[in-house]
Design an enzyme around this catalytic site. Structure first.
Site, mmCIF file in Angstrom:
data_model
loop_
_atom_site.group_PDB
_atom_site.id
_atom_site.type_symbol
_atom_site.label_atom_id
_atom_site.label_comp_id
_atom_site.label_asym_id
_atom_site.label_seq_id
_atom_site.Cartn_x
_atom_site.Cartn_y
_atom_site.Cartn_z
ATOM 1 N N LYS A 120 10.058 -20.681 22.654
ATOM 2 C CA LYS A 120 8.919 -19.817 22.995
ATOM 3 C C LYS A 120 9.278 -18.881 24.154
ATOM 4 C CE LYS A 120 5.036 -21.543 24.712
ATOM 5 N NZ LYS A 120 4.329 -20.986 25.847
ATOM 6 N N ASP A 138 2.186 -19.687 20.928
ATOM 7 C CA ASP A 138 1.640 -20.655 21.873
ATOM 8 C C ASP A 138 0.374 -21.255 21.267
ATOM 9 O OD1 ASP A 138 -0.264 -18.694 22.020
ATOM 10 O OD2 ASP A 138 -0.285 -18.581 24.202
#
Ligand code: SF4
Length: 211
Positions: A120, A138
């Site tokens: 991420k 997310d």
């Protein structure tokens, strides 16, 4: 969800916010990398408060490395998991100096090799600092993608791959910002604000509320 709907959804999200930005404060790719690294399980506001004090004092790999783990902790101790994060940041600074001439690498492999940098974080840096079309999925993007059915998936990787396949090309670079902001302020976790949602008529969520 069909392609026409997705196109319309991103057209509306773009119209609402033509130039979406991360809410993390940064001025260089290095500052962005460190801010994202610090933001795991912490709020952007909390990270910004810490970096507002840290960056005027140290905002390069060399200057943060010079602070040392204990010195760095003084600036970030209001952020969750700061002990581990301080150690990772210092190790990352050392690797950037030794392996990358103090520059931020622009490939996923090299970014993910840095301590504390996962998929991420690498996606955020590649996208936000270098303009690459990546999806940093997310909790907000995961929720919005599933509720709306833009890109439903059982885990973040599945959602990421579906978004990369299905988001119309012209929206790819900014799509993750629009989805995060939509999830943070409108399609919130507990009680989505469907009554004031600009894509309500296109969203395929079955349990809309507040209409
Ligand atoms: S209509 Fe409701 S569930 Fe659908 S995107 Fe908007 S806020 Fe989220």
């Amino acid at each position: 969800m069909n392609a026409q709907k997705r196109l319309e959804i991103f057209t509306r999200l773009r119209a609402e916010n033509p130039e979406p930005r991360t809410e993390l404060y940064w001025t260089t790719p290095f500052e962005l990398l460190i801010a994202v690294l610090l933001s795991a399980q912490a709020t952007d506001v909390g990270v910004n408060k810490a970096t507002a004090k840290l960056y005027p004092v140290a905002n390069t790999p060399e200057s943060i490395l010079a602070l040392g783990v204990e010195g760095l902790k003084e600036y970030i101790k209001t952020i969750g998991l700061y002990n581990t994060k301080a150690e990772n940041v210092i190790k990352t600074c050392r690797m950037l100096i030794e392996l990358h001439d103090s520059e931020i690498p622009q490939t996923r492999e090299a970014l993910e090799a840095l301590p504390g940098v996962g998929r991420k974080t690498a996606n955020v840096v590649l996208n936000t600092a270098f303009g690459q079309p990546t999806m940093a999925v997310d909790t907000h993007i995961f929720r919005v993608s599933n509720r709306t059915r833009i890109a439903p998936g059982k885990n973040v990787l599945e959602v990421e791959h579906k978004l990369m396949r299905h988001v119309p090309k012209e929206f790819l670079v900014d799509a993750h910002h629009w989805l995060i902001l939509h999830g943070r302020y409108t399609c919130v976790a507990r009680k989505p604000r469907c009554g004031s949602c600009v894509i309500e008529d296109l969203c395929e969520y079955k349990d809309k509320v507040d209409l």
